[in-house]
Design a protein around this motif. Structure first.
Motif, PDB file in Angstrom:
ATOM      1  N   ARG A  29      54.275 -23.209 113.798  1.00 30.93           N
ATOM      2  CA  ARG A  29      55.643 -22.665 113.845  1.00 30.93           C
ATOM      3  C   ARG A  29      56.598 -23.537 113.026  1.00 30.93           C
ATOM      4  N   ALA A  30      56.500 -24.851 113.168  1.00 34.26           N
ATOM      5  CA  ALA A  30      57.361 -25.768 112.424  1.00 34.26           C
ATOM      6  C   ALA A  30      57.111 -25.650 110.922  1.00 34.26           C
ATOM      7  N   THR A  38      56.344 -16.036 105.819  1.00 37.60           N
ATOM      8  CA  THR A  38      56.188 -14.931 106.757  1.00 37.60           C
ATOM      9  C   THR A  38      54.761 -14.957 107.278  1.00 37.60           C
ATOM     10  N   ALA A  39      54.609 -14.906 108.591  1.00 33.70           N
ATOM     11  CA  ALA A  39      53.281 -14.905 109.207  1.00 33.70           C
ATOM     12  C   ALA A  39      53.159 -13.688 110.112  1.00 33.70           C
ATOM     13  N   ALA A  51      55.406 -17.876 121.780  1.00 27.19           N
ATOM     14  CA  ALA A  51      55.511 -19.201 121.162  1.00 27.19           C
ATOM     15  C   ALA A  51      55.607 -19.119 119.646  1.00 27.19           C
ATOM     16  N   LEU A  52      54.956 -18.138 119.043  1.00 26.58           N
ATOM     17  CA  LEU A  52      54.883 -18.079 117.583  1.00 26.58           C
ATOM     18  C   LEU A  52      55.869 -17.112 116.943  1.00 26.58           C
ATOM     19  N   GLY A  53      56.207 -16.037 117.627  1.00 28.25           N
ATOM     20  CA  GLY A  53      56.886 -14.941 116.950  1.00 28.25           C
ATOM     21  C   GLY A  53      58.397 -14.921 117.044  1.00 28.25           C
ATOM     22  N   PHE A  70      59.835  -6.040 120.373  1.00 29.01           N
ATOM     23  CA  PHE A  70      60.744  -6.897 121.119  1.00 29.01           C
ATOM     24  C   PHE A  70      61.162  -8.074 120.251  1.00 29.01           C
ATOM     25  N   ALA A  71      62.451  -8.350 120.204  1.00 26.63           N
ATOM     26  CA  ALA A  71      62.932  -9.569 119.550  1.00 26.63           C
ATOM     27  C   ALA A  71      62.657 -10.738 120.486  1.00 26.63           C
ATOM     28  N   VAL A  72      62.379 -11.893 119.915  1.00 27.04           N
ATOM     29  CA  VAL A  72      62.147 -13.105 120.703  1.00 27.04           C
ATOM     30  C   VAL A  72      63.372 -14.001 120.517  1.00 27.04           C
TER      31      VAL A  72
END
Length: 93
Positions: A29-30, A38-39, A51-53, A70-72
């Motif tokens: 993520r960092a 973009t992943a 955790a990732l999105g 869903f937005a995180v």
């Protein structure tokens, strides 16, 4: 490829133990954030998706199609405190 603009990942941390997976999720993520990559990550693990999105898409069975998005609403730095917030808990509900 040294600096991809897009990463496609299918269950990238599923074979790891919990501690190693958590550490690599934080590092991934960092790295993605710092390099503006973009992943797209396919996972069956909701905690991993949170955790990732930045956005979670839920797919229906075959034929696969997006049935919900869903937005995180968490900060880019997803430490244990961020993942324990009410916003993170609401995504799990």
């Amino acid at each position: 490829v040294h600096a991809p603009g897009l990463l496609l990942l299918d269950e990238p941390f599923s074979a790891l133990d919990h501690a190693a997976a958590q550490a690599l999720r934080r590092q991934a993520r960092a790295t993605w954030t710092a390099r503006a990559v973009t992943a797209v990550c396919v996972t069956h693990d909701l905690d991993e998706a949170i955790a990732l999105g930045d956005r979670i898409c839920v797919l229906a069975p075959r034929p696969a199609r997006v049935v919900a998005t869903f937005a995180v609403p968490l900060p880019d730095a997803r430490d244990g405190a961020a993942l324990a917030t009410a916003a993170a808990r609401a995504l799990r509900a």
